[in-house]
Scaffold this motif. Structure first.
Motif, PDB file in Angstrom:
ATOM      1  N   HIS A 193       0.598  -1.120  -0.091  1.00 43.03           N
ATOM      2  CA  HIS A 193       0.068  -0.033   0.097  1.00 43.03           C
ATOM      3  C   HIS A 193       0.951   1.176   0.072  1.00 43.03           C
ATOM      4  O   HIS A 193       1.990   1.284   0.851  1.00 43.03           O
ATOM      5  CB  HIS A 193      -0.821  -0.019   1.234  1.00 43.03           C
ATOM      6  N   ARG A 221      -4.260  -6.908 -11.828  1.00 42.70           N
ATOM      7  CA  ARG A 221      -3.958  -5.915 -11.182  1.00 42.70           C
ATOM      8  C   ARG A 221      -2.491  -6.215 -10.306  1.00 42.70           C
ATOM      9  O   ARG A 221      -2.323  -7.258 -10.361  1.00 42.70           O
ATOM     10  CB  ARG A 221      -4.521  -5.673 -10.143  1.00 42.70           C
ATOM     11  N   ASP A 245      -2.186  -0.677  -3.806  1.00 35.11           N
ATOM     12  CA  ASP A 245      -3.138   0.371  -3.972  1.00 35.11           C
ATOM     13  C   ASP A 245      -2.788   1.511  -3.295  1.00 35.11           C
ATOM     14  O   ASP A 245      -1.585   1.607  -2.710  1.00 35.11           O
ATOM     15  CB  ASP A 245      -4.645  -0.171  -3.486  1.00 35.11           C
ATOM     16  N   SER A 294      -8.682   2.175  -1.745  1.00 35.29           N
ATOM     17  CA  SER A 294      -7.795   1.085  -2.143  1.00 35.29           C
ATOM     18  C   SER A 294      -7.874   1.370  -3.576  1.00 35.29           C
ATOM     19  O   SER A 294      -7.997   0.577  -4.440  1.00 35.29           O
ATOM     20  CB  SER A 294      -8.398  -0.335  -1.867  1.00 35.29           C
ATOM     21  N   THR A 295      -7.563   2.732  -4.047  1.00 30.79           N
ATOM     22  CA  THR A 295      -7.838   3.145  -5.514  1.00 30.79           C
ATOM     23  C   THR A 295      -6.327   2.521  -6.183  1.00 30.79           C
ATOM     24  O   THR A 295      -5.231   2.093  -5.561  1.00 30.79           O
ATOM     25  CB  THR A 295      -7.396   4.549  -5.577  1.00 30.79           C
ATOM     26  N   ILE A 296      -6.866   2.103  -7.523  1.00 28.39           N
ATOM     27  CA  ILE A 296      -5.612   1.462  -8.349  1.00 28.39           C
ATOM     28  C   ILE A 296      -4.752   2.772  -8.776  1.00 28.39           C
ATOM     29  O   ILE A 296      -5.193   3.647  -9.345  1.00 28.39           O
ATOM     30  CB  ILE A 296      -6.154   0.817  -9.621  1.00 28.39           C
ATOM     31  N   GLU A 320       0.870  -0.760 -12.520  1.00 31.38           N
ATOM     32  CA  GLU A 320      -0.037  -0.574 -13.593  1.00 31.38           C
ATOM     33  C   GLU A 320       0.410   0.166 -14.749  1.00 31.38           C
ATOM     34  O   GLU A 320       0.897   1.024 -14.833  1.00 31.38           O
ATOM     35  CB  GLU A 320      -1.279   0.182 -12.783  1.00 31.38           C
TER      36      GLU A 320
END
Length: 868
Positions: A60, A227, A231, A272-274, A641
């Motif tokens: 994270h 993914r 995040d 918990s945004t990408i 990402e």
């Protein structure tokens, strides 16, 4: 069994049960998601949508920003955790704002926090490697570019967590009454021109002679449909100092809590945004106008100041002098899809806004550069219509050969008496940033305006292009209004707010003032200068310039205090600005890794004195109290990402070809030739690729993948990928058809027809299939063996021991039968993570070819691939 291990197993069992229960309430994942590749040796993570979320040691990232007036202090917390059975080294390449003054780093291991030290980069690397080798937990923070950083954490024990905190300060952007805070979340793919040098690091591209650190700025994206597993959360505490009119984020959903008339607390709605696009927060203040402000600090290092001078009121008097405008559009693979559609939208409106007396031209670039007209033409309806038709034929594909487009657009300006205005529309995804800015600096008669198109563009390059070209930069997100951006461009070109700006200091004892040359104002943003002062004093600062062709002058009373303990961050901001100025004096040398000695020495000294990250200084933290055992750690590179809106593409590590696919390139490369229907043939003038992460050789293919013949589970019966060939090296074409083009056109020149249509031999195809499965370093070993060359390459010593290569092998099927095939080759297993389709081990060099020919082997890399 040890109690700690029992607890870990219990937690793991509970996690698996919880995941199964959660999945029972969701739609089943697609077949493509079920077969998603995994990070080597990592536990699989399933996201709330049922798709495989990948896995990595970075769990994270938390971003906390405190904004007060023009300044923001930001703390970035990265949480690393080891889900493996042995200790690891985690390496993460990530972005920060291009003008961030990074002045602190701490590392927390268990209950112990270690404050990072700032050291010369080579010295910090030596300390880190010594700590890694002796089993100590260590963290190293390097700057690759002003907006790209690498965090390395060594010797994370199984189940343990290491937290890294990075802190920086920066000034906010202000334009036309709006403040903007931005935080980048992902490093977009970079195209790196030049010839490979044979050196590699953790990135998908090797170093080249034009981008010597290419492998350090190209982190590998997670496979399509998967993914990365980590995040991000963002929280901003805002104190504007004056009443807020409005506050918004056009990029993310946010929760806003107002705190009085001038304050607010903003959080991402999804914690918990990408992390796949820049976070941008904009707000307006009452009156939508800034006031003059003087901030000062005087302490042990001396006196520092920052002046914020409000822009004058605009006088509407459009400059109707004929202009020569050249529009340059990036049509490379990374712009394919939404980005190029948005760029076309902005360019259509920009063309429509031309005056009849203007002249213009249109240039597009990817692997090659295309110029619509031989010379700029009048903006007649006929010429504009032709330009619009030409624009509609452009699509995204190929590499980003930006330098040729820069020269094509700017070279004519050197011999023109009038100003040539060049507008670049690009995402800036190139690795030779500084080389490009250095080229723009050579053309002082041109004005350069840059449009950053996309969700996570290279702001360092785009900002510096406009700065070096004395223009403006505009950022257009994929959900922004392209017509509004085009209108702002025309307004700025037609109605410059204030030009030829200078400041007289009225006898005040000031020095080292930046920027050295104050840029013209094209929009209502303040003039911001920073500098040093000696002793106290009073005076009147005089700001002069030209507005609508007339002289402009304004005087501001100034008082510099003898002592001022507040605003100590001004010293940091001055030093960061000074470093930026020094860098700009030798962009070309710094790009090549051979900066002028005096530039390197002064930047290093500033970094050490002001405790700042630079390209020549790094933060290092070592936990001395605990020594881990078990030998050297396994390196695990954190996948990233793909930026939102960018197609599933990557850049070839050898020839910089672009691969656009619905599946990962490793999946496509693992297919047998029987599962591919290949159209087109070898291009005779291009040698086959020498290997690399994504080697494509010199074949232009349209590959149709059939589910029944492939090893990929798909939701549909077929999919298509196009593999584009690398561009011809600079100077090969000279904008004339080469022999292969003449052959294709049926001119009869060159070789005979039978030779023209001949494809690769069966042995050539076999060797290409073998090389396609291998990392560049392993491919070099195999080619050496094919040539019966007994001399090992420089890279081999990193992963070859007593004639055996230590490798990581990614598999499409990890059944007992597949493992038996590996063992039959003499493959000795070092690590066999049960949760992933990967195995780490060693085998004799002469068995590498046989290993790659096993159909279940998808990709092979040296165990130290990415090592430094």
């Amino acid at each position: 069994m040890r109690p700690r291990l029992t607890l870990q197993l219990a937690l793991l069992f509970a996690t698996v049960i919880a995941t199964l229960v959660a999945l029972a309430t969701l739609k089943p994942p697609t077949a493509a998601a079920q077969s998603s590749p995994q990070t080597p040796g990592a536990l699989q993570i399933v996201g709330p949508d049922g798709k495989a979320a990948g896995s990595c040691p970075l769990k994270h990232t938390d971003v906390r920003a405190e904004i007060s007036g023009f300044l923001s202090r930001v703390t970035v917390t990265q949480e690393f955790e080891n889900p493996h059975k042995d200790k690891i080294e985690a390496v993460y390449v990530f972005p920060l704002p291009q003008m961030a003054a990074v002045d602190d780093m701490t590392m927390t291991v268990g209950e112990r926090t270690v404050k990072g030290k700032i050291l010369p980069r080579e010295e910090a690397r030596t300390v880190y490697e010594a700590a890694r080798a002796t089993g100590r937990v260590a963290g190293l923070l390097d700057q690759e570019r002003p907006n790209i950083f690498t965090q390395s954490v060594a010797n994370i024990m199984p189940g343990e967590r290491v937290t890294i905190k990075i802190s920086y300060v920066e000034t906010l952007k202000y334009d036309e009454g709006t403040y903007e805070f931005s935080f980048p979340m992902v490093v977009g793919p970079r195209y790196n021109p030049g010839s490979p040098t044979g050196r590699t690091s953790s990135g998908f591209a090797p170093d080249t002679d034009r981008v010597p650190d290419a492998s350090r700025i190209t982190p590998v994206p997670e496979s399509p449909g998967t993914r990365a597993g980590h995040d991000i959360s963002v929280e901003v505490a805002l104190d504007a100092g004056v009443p807020l009119d409005s506050l918004r984020s056009t990029t993310h959903e946010v929760d806003v809590e107002r705190v009085g008339a001038s304050g607010a607390r903003v959080r991402l709605k999804n914690h918990s945004t990408i992390p796949n696009k820049d976070f941008i927060l904009s707000y307006d203040v009452a009156g939508r106008k800034v006031s003059d402000a003087l901030l000062t600090h005087r302490g042990e290092r001396g006196g520092f100041f920052t002046f914020i001078l409000q822009p004058p009121d605009r006088v509407t008097a459009a400059d109707v002098t004929p202009k020569e405008l050249v529009f340059v559009l990036d049509t490379s693979g990374s712009m394919s899809g939404f980005p190029i559609d948005k760029a076309k939208e902005a360019m259509r409106h920009a063309l429509a806004g031309l005056y009849p007396q203007d002249t213009f031209n249109l240039i597009t670039f990817a692997g090659d550069t295309h110029v619509l007209f031989p010379a700029p033409v009048p903006a007649t309806p006929e010429n504009l219509s032709r330009a619009q038709r030409f624009l509609e034929t452009r699509s995204g594909g190929g590499g980003t050969e930006m330098m040729k487009a820069i020269k094509t657009a700017l070279d004519p300006s050197d011999s023109q008496s009038h100003v040539r205005i060049v507008c670049f529309m690009t995402d800036g995804y190139v690795g030779n940033d500084m080389e490009i800015v250095s080229e723009i600096q050579k053309h002082p008669n041109a004005r350069v305006f840059s449009f950053g198109i996309g969700s996570s563009v290279n702001r360092f390059l785009l900002d510096k292009m406009a700065e070096a070209g004395r223009g403006e930069v505009e950022y257009v997100a994929l959900n922004d209004d392209g017509s509004a951006a085009a209108m702002r461009f025309h307004k700025r070109v037609r109605e410059p707010l204030l030009t030829d700006i200078s400041i007289e200091w009225g006898g005040l004892n000031v020095a080292d003032i930046y920027p050295r040359r104050i840029p013209d104002l094209f929009s209502a943003k303040p003039v911001v200068v920073t500098g040093r002062y000696v002793g106290n004093g009073r005076g009147r600062l005089r700001l002069t310039g030209r507005m609508s062709g007339k002289h402009f002058e304004r005087e501001i009373p100034v008082e510099l205090p003898e002592a001022e303990a507040r605003h100590d961050v001004l010293a940091t901001l001055w030093a960061r600005t000074r470093i930026d100025d020094l860098t700009g004096q030798d962009y070309a040398g710094i790009q090549q890794g051979n900066a002028r000695p005096e530039i390197r020495q002064e930047i290093t000294q500033l970094g050490l004195e002001f405790r700042l990250m630079t390209q020549f200084t790094s933060f290092i933290a070592v936990e001395e109290m605990t020594i881990t055992d078990g030998g050297p750690p396994r390196r695990v590179d954190v996948p990233i990402e793909m930026p939102e809106g960018v197609n599933n593409l990557q850049l070839d590590g050898t020839q910089n070809a672009v691969v656009s696919s619905n599946f990962s390139i490793q999946q496509i490369q693992s297919l047998p030739m029987s599962a591919r229907k290949v159209s087109n043939t070898m291009r005779a003038s291009r040698p086959a690729a020498k290997g690399g992460v994504l080697p494509v050789g010199s074949i232009t293919e349209t590959v149709t993948v059939t589910a029944a013949e492939s090893h990929i589970d798909m939701t549909s019966s077929s999919a298509t990928t196009t593999v584009y060939p690398p561009p011809a090296p600079p100077g090969d074409r000279k904008d004339k058809p080469g022999r292969e083009e003449k052959q294709a056109a049926g001119t009869g020149e060159g070789r005979g027809a039978s030779e023209r249509v001949a494809g690769p031999t069966a042995e050539e195809v076999r060797r290409q299939q073998i090389i396609a499965k291998m990392h560049a370093s392993l491919a070099a070993v195999v080619e050496r063996l094919w040539k019966n060359d007994a001399k090992p390459g420089a890279e081999e010593v990193k992963f070859v021991r007593e004639g055996k290569a230590e490798v990581q092998v990614w598999l499409t099927d990890k059944s007992d039968a597949t493992m038996a095939k590996l063992k039959a080759l003499g493959f000795e297993i070092i690590l066999d993570p049960k949760s992933g389709k990967v195995v780490i081990g060693r085998l004799p060099l002469e068995k590498l070819v046989a290993l790659a020919e096993i159909k279940e082997v998808r990709y092979v890399a040296p165990q130290t691939a990415g090592g430094r």
